[in-house]
Design a protein around this motif. Structure first.
Motif, PDB file in Angstrom:
ATOM      1  N   SER A   1      17.613   2.740   9.659  1.00 26.90           N
ATOM      2  CA  SER A   1      18.129   1.393   9.334  1.00 26.90           C
ATOM      3  C   SER A   1      17.039   0.361   9.071  1.00 26.90           C
ATOM      4  CB  SER A   1      19.021   0.842  10.450  1.00 26.90           C
ATOM      5  OG  SER A   1      20.004   1.747  10.774  1.00 26.90           O
ATOM      6  N   ALA A   2      15.833   0.823   8.758  1.00 22.66           N
ATOM      7  CA  ALA A   2      14.746  -0.122   8.455  1.00 22.66           C
ATOM      8  C   ALA A   2      14.156   0.208   7.078  1.00 22.66           C
ATOM      9  CB  ALA A   2      13.664  -0.046   9.518  1.00 22.66           C
ATOM     10  N   CYS A   3      13.627  -0.805   6.429  1.00 20.36           N
ATOM     11  CA  CYS A   3      12.974  -0.621   5.129  1.00 20.36           C
ATOM     12  C   CYS A   3      11.682   0.165   5.342  1.00 20.36           C
ATOM     13  CB  CYS A   3      12.682  -2.001   4.535  1.00 20.36           C
ATOM     14  SG  CYS A   3      11.623  -1.946   3.092  1.00 20.36           S
ATOM     15  N   VAL A   4      11.474   1.202   4.572  1.00 22.57           N
ATOM     16  CA  VAL A   4      10.286   2.046   4.764  1.00 22.57           C
ATOM     17  C   VAL A   4       9.007   1.302   4.362  1.00 22.57           C
ATOM     18  CG1 VAL A   4       9.131   4.114   3.866  1.00 22.57           C
ATOM     19  CG2 VAL A   4      11.487   4.238   4.677  1.00 22.57           C
ATOM     20  N   TYR A   5       9.121   0.359   3.427  1.00 24.85           N
ATOM     21  CA  TYR A   5       7.918  -0.348   2.956  1.00 24.85           C
ATOM     22  C   TYR A   5       7.375  -1.309   4.020  1.00 24.85           C
ATOM     23  CZ  TYR A   5       9.518   1.427  -1.500  1.00 24.85           C
ATOM     24  OH  TYR A   5       9.922   2.264  -2.501  1.00 24.85           O
ATOM     25  N   CYS A   6       8.267  -2.131   4.596  1.00 25.47           N
ATOM     26  CA  CYS A   6       7.792  -3.229   5.481  1.00 25.47           C
ATOM     27  C   CYS A   6       8.263  -3.093   6.920  1.00 25.47           C
ATOM     28  CB  CYS A   6       8.235  -4.571   4.919  1.00 25.47           C
ATOM     29  SG  CYS A   6      10.012  -4.832   5.049  1.00 25.47           S
TER      30      CYS A   6
ATOM     31  N   ALA B   1       0.843  -1.207   0.000  1.00 27.55           N
ATOM     32  CA  ALA B   1       0.000   0.000   0.000  1.00 27.55           C
ATOM     33  C   ALA B   1       0.877   1.255   0.000  1.00 27.55           C
ATOM     34  CB  ALA B   1      -0.930  -0.003   1.208  1.00 27.55           C
ATOM     35  N   TYR B   2       1.948   1.198   0.771  1.00 23.98           N
ATOM     36  CA  TYR B   2       2.857   2.352   0.764  1.00 23.98           C
ATOM     37  C   TYR B   2       3.458   2.536  -0.633  1.00 23.98           C
ATOM     38  CZ  TYR B   2       6.570   5.591   1.730  1.00 23.98           C
ATOM     39  OH  TYR B   2       7.386   6.689   1.679  1.00 23.98           O
ATOM     40  N   ALA B   3       3.876   1.421  -1.239  1.00 17.44           N
ATOM     41  CA  ALA B   3       4.441   1.501  -2.597  1.00 17.44           C
ATOM     42  C   ALA B   3       3.432   2.124  -3.559  1.00 17.44           C
ATOM     43  CB  ALA B   3       4.856   0.107  -3.070  1.00 17.44           C
ATOM     44  N   ALA B   4       2.180   1.705  -3.462  1.00 18.47           N
ATOM     45  CA  ALA B   4       1.134   2.251  -4.345  1.00 18.47           C
ATOM     46  C   ALA B   4       0.972   3.750  -4.122  1.00 18.47           C
ATOM     47  CB  ALA B   4      -0.183   1.523  -4.081  1.00 18.47           C
ATOM     48  N   SER B   5       1.093   4.175  -2.877  1.00 19.35           N
ATOM     49  CA  SER B   5       0.864   5.594  -2.565  1.00 19.35           C
ATOM     50  C   SER B   5       1.893   6.501  -3.233  1.00 19.35           C
ATOM     51  CB  SER B   5       0.858   5.817  -1.049  1.00 19.35           C
ATOM     52  OG  SER B   5       2.175   5.741  -0.520  1.00 19.35           O
TER      53      SER B   5
ATOM     54  N   ASN C   1      15.862  -7.437   3.062  1.00 23.17           N
ATOM     55  CA  ASN C   1      16.042  -8.882   3.186  1.00 23.17           C
ATOM     56  C   ASN C   1      14.769  -9.618   3.606  1.00 23.17           C
ATOM     57  OD1 ASN C   1      16.076  -7.868   5.698  1.00 23.17           O
ATOM     58  ND2 ASN C   1      18.159  -8.486   6.218  1.00 23.17           N
ATOM     59  N   ASN C   2      13.660  -8.884   3.719  1.00 24.00           N
ATOM     60  CA  ASN C   2      12.375  -9.547   3.975  1.00 24.00           C
ATOM     61  C   ASN C   2      11.826 -10.008   2.624  1.00 24.00           C
ATOM     62  OD1 ASN C   2       9.723 -10.245   4.524  1.00 24.00           O
ATOM     63  ND2 ASN C   2       9.074  -8.126   4.958  1.00 24.00           N
ATOM     64  N   GLN C   3      11.814 -11.315   2.420  1.00 25.65           N
ATOM     65  CA  GLN C   3      11.389 -11.843   1.119  1.00 25.65           C
ATOM     66  C   GLN C   3       9.932 -11.531   0.817  1.00 25.65           C
ATOM     67  OE1 GLN C   3      13.434 -12.949  -1.281  1.00 25.65           O
ATOM     68  NE2 GLN C   3      14.916 -12.255   0.262  1.00 25.65           N
ATOM     69  N   ARG C   4       9.162 -11.156   1.849  1.00 21.88           N
ATOM     70  CA  ARG C   4       7.756 -10.847   1.619  1.00 21.88           C
ATOM     71  C   ARG C   4       7.535  -9.345   1.398  1.00 21.88           C
ATOM     72  NH1 ARG C   4       4.806 -14.653   6.143  1.00 21.88           N
ATOM     73  NH2 ARG C   4       5.499 -13.010   7.545  1.00 21.88           N
ATOM     74  N   CYS C   5       8.637  -8.598   1.253  1.00 18.80           N
ATOM     75  CA  CYS C   5       8.515  -7.148   1.042  1.00 18.80           C
ATOM     76  C   CYS C   5       8.220  -6.849  -0.432  1.00 18.80           C
ATOM     77  CB  CYS C   5       9.810  -6.458   1.466  1.00 18.80           C
ATOM     78  SG  CYS C   5       9.771  -4.687   1.198  1.00 18.80           S
ATOM     79  N   ILE C   6       7.335  -5.902  -0.648  1.00 15.21           N
ATOM     80  CA  ILE C   6       6.949  -5.512  -2.007  1.00 15.21           C
ATOM     81  C   ILE C   6       8.160  -5.089  -2.840  1.00 15.21           C
ATOM     82  CG2 ILE C   6       6.446  -3.116  -1.321  1.00 15.21           C
ATOM     83  CD1 ILE C   6       4.330  -4.997  -3.867  1.00 15.21           C
ATOM     84  N   SER C   7       9.206  -4.545  -2.179  1.00 22.59           N
ATOM     85  CA  SER C   7      10.374  -4.044  -2.918  1.00 22.59           C
ATOM     86  C   SER C   7      11.130  -5.174  -3.611  1.00 22.59           C
ATOM     87  CB  SER C   7      11.318  -3.285  -1.982  1.00 22.59           C
ATOM     88  OG  SER C   7      11.896  -4.180  -1.055  1.00 22.59           O
ATOM     89  N   ASN C   8      10.911  -6.409  -3.172  1.00 24.76           N
ATOM     90  CA  ASN C   8      11.577  -7.540  -3.817  1.00 24.76           C
ATOM     91  C   ASN C   8      10.804  -8.082  -5.019  1.00 24.76           C
ATOM     92  OD1 ASN C   8      14.029  -7.887  -2.370  1.00 24.76           O
ATOM     93  ND2 ASN C   8      12.792  -8.427  -0.595  1.00 24.76           N
ATOM     94  N   LYS C   9       9.569  -7.608  -5.192  1.00 23.16           N
ATOM     95  CA  LYS C   9       8.810  -8.055  -6.363  1.00 23.16           C
ATOM     96  C   LYS C   9       8.741  -6.951  -7.413  1.00 23.16           C
ATOM     97  CE  LYS C   9       4.642 -10.000  -8.186  1.00 23.16           C
ATOM     98  NZ  LYS C   9       3.949  -8.816  -8.719  1.00 23.16           N
TER      99      LYS C   9
END
Ligand code: CP
Length: 353
Positions: free
Chosen positions: A343-348, A110-114, A324-332
């Motif tokens: 130090s954290a991914c903004v998406y997940c 949802a963040y990615a879509a925004s 490194n979260n394989q379920r993060c949208i940034s990996n797809k």
């Protein structure tokens, strides 16, 4: 309310939430006042994952406000099945609709879509990450039942690792104080680190437990959750966790007379049928509240965003996959910009190692 999108419950200030709470109460009291409030407005529901409550309650909410609804309940019935990216789908649908509700199996979607939407995006559940409108439903229900968000013993039981409703719930409560959270799960399904950290440094206490029967007598609220079968890598792994926590009449006999049982639903086997008729079981009322809360949210977001945003940023392509979260949208969706905060991914929100 000065909100562009609703990705996380805490995107709203406490003042925003109080306003939304009061508006919800008014809608319940006098729904006729709002019957044409969104006339001429179109809501799009983009559901890449199954849903009964969230999808239908958003659709009904918009219809009860006099607006219209478009969308898909299955991405295979849209051009997503042909390989269309999330970014392109959002750019297209935001040209047709005035507000979008999106559920997606990947964390951070949802963040990615925004990032690409000139109209408000509402997160209707992003993978195992967050489910902020369920939390609005929960917070509305709790205030109606208990009259406070403080000094409560709150038990969260079941799949605390994959349960996005639990993550949003805990994040929302991190703003309040003097609550004691009983995190009742197996060690494999304990809340992820980034969720734990949100309450760890607040004026709330955390107790981890693995036996529901032993602590049920302490609780003011018991929030049961389903073991999220669809999030396990294998069915064998799921079966090692299924059926461990089952609330039934005999356990309810050990609970306080005014404890309330909540559940985001759907429930599978974690609440036995003999609990449904106990007046302390309020999960069906909780689900109905969701429709009214979503009416209020649609109204406030539409009012705050009458003009479409034209200042959408243009992002450079990332140099590498960074989360490194394989379920993060940034990996797809590999065009997504590399966004990191503390130090954290903004998406997940997973820490980058
Ligand atoms: N609580 C909830 O999100 O239910 P649905 O999956 O049916 O929308």
């Amino acid at each position: 309310m000065n909100l562009r999108h609703l990705i996380d419950f805490n995107d709203m200030s406490t003042t925003d939430w109080n306003m939304l709470y009061n508006l919800t109460c008014d809608i319940i009291k006098a729904p006729e006042k709002y019957a044409a409030a969104c006339k001429g407005t179109v809501l799009a529901t983009l559901f890449y994952e199954p849903s009964t409550r969230t999808q239908f309650s958003f659709q009904t909410a918009m219809l009860r406000l006099g607006g219209n609804v478009i969308g898909f309940a299955d991405p295979n019935s849209s051009s997503v099945s042909k390989g269309e990216s999330l970014r392109d789908t959002v750019k297209i649908v935001s040209g047709y609709a005035d507000i979008m509700v999106m559920r997606n199996p990947l964390d951070g979607a949802a963040y990615a879509a925004s990032l690409y939407s000139p109209v408000p995006i509402i997160n209707a559940g992003d993978g195992a990450h967050l489910h902020p409108t369920q939390t609005m439903t929960d917070m509305f229900t709790i205030y109606n039942e208990k009259g406070t968000y403080e000094n409560l013993n709150i038990g969260l039981c079941g799949d605390l690792f994959n349960g996005r409703t639990v993550h949003s719930f805990i994040k929302a409560f991190s703003r309040y104080k003097n609550n004691r959270f009983w995190l009742i799960s197996t060690k494999e399904l304990m809340v992820p680190g980034y969720v734990y950290e949100t309450i760890e440094n607040t004026d709330n206490e955390i107790i981890t437990a693995d036996n529901l029967e032993e602590c049920i007598g302490e609780l003011d609220i018991l929030y049961m959750t389903r073991i999220q079968r669809e999030r396990f890598k294998t069915d064998e792994e799921y079966k090692t966790q299924a059926g461990i926590y089952i609330l039934n009449k005999s356990k309810m006999e050990k609970a306080k007379p005014n404890m309330i049982v909540m559940h985001p639903l759907p429930k599978v086997d974690e609440i036995f049928y003999d609990v449904d008729d106990d007046p302390r079981a309020i999960y069906f009322k909780q689900a109905r509240n969701g429709m009214y809360v979503r009416m209020a949210l649609i109204l406030l977001l539409c009012e705050a965003n009458r003009e479409r945003y034209t200042d959408l940023s243009v992002y450079p392509l990332p140099q590498r996959q960074f989360c490194n979260n394989q379920r993060c949208i940034s990996n797809k969706e590999i065009y997504l910009p590399e966004l990191i905060k503390d130090s954290a991914c903004v998406y997940c929100e997973h820490k980058l190692t």
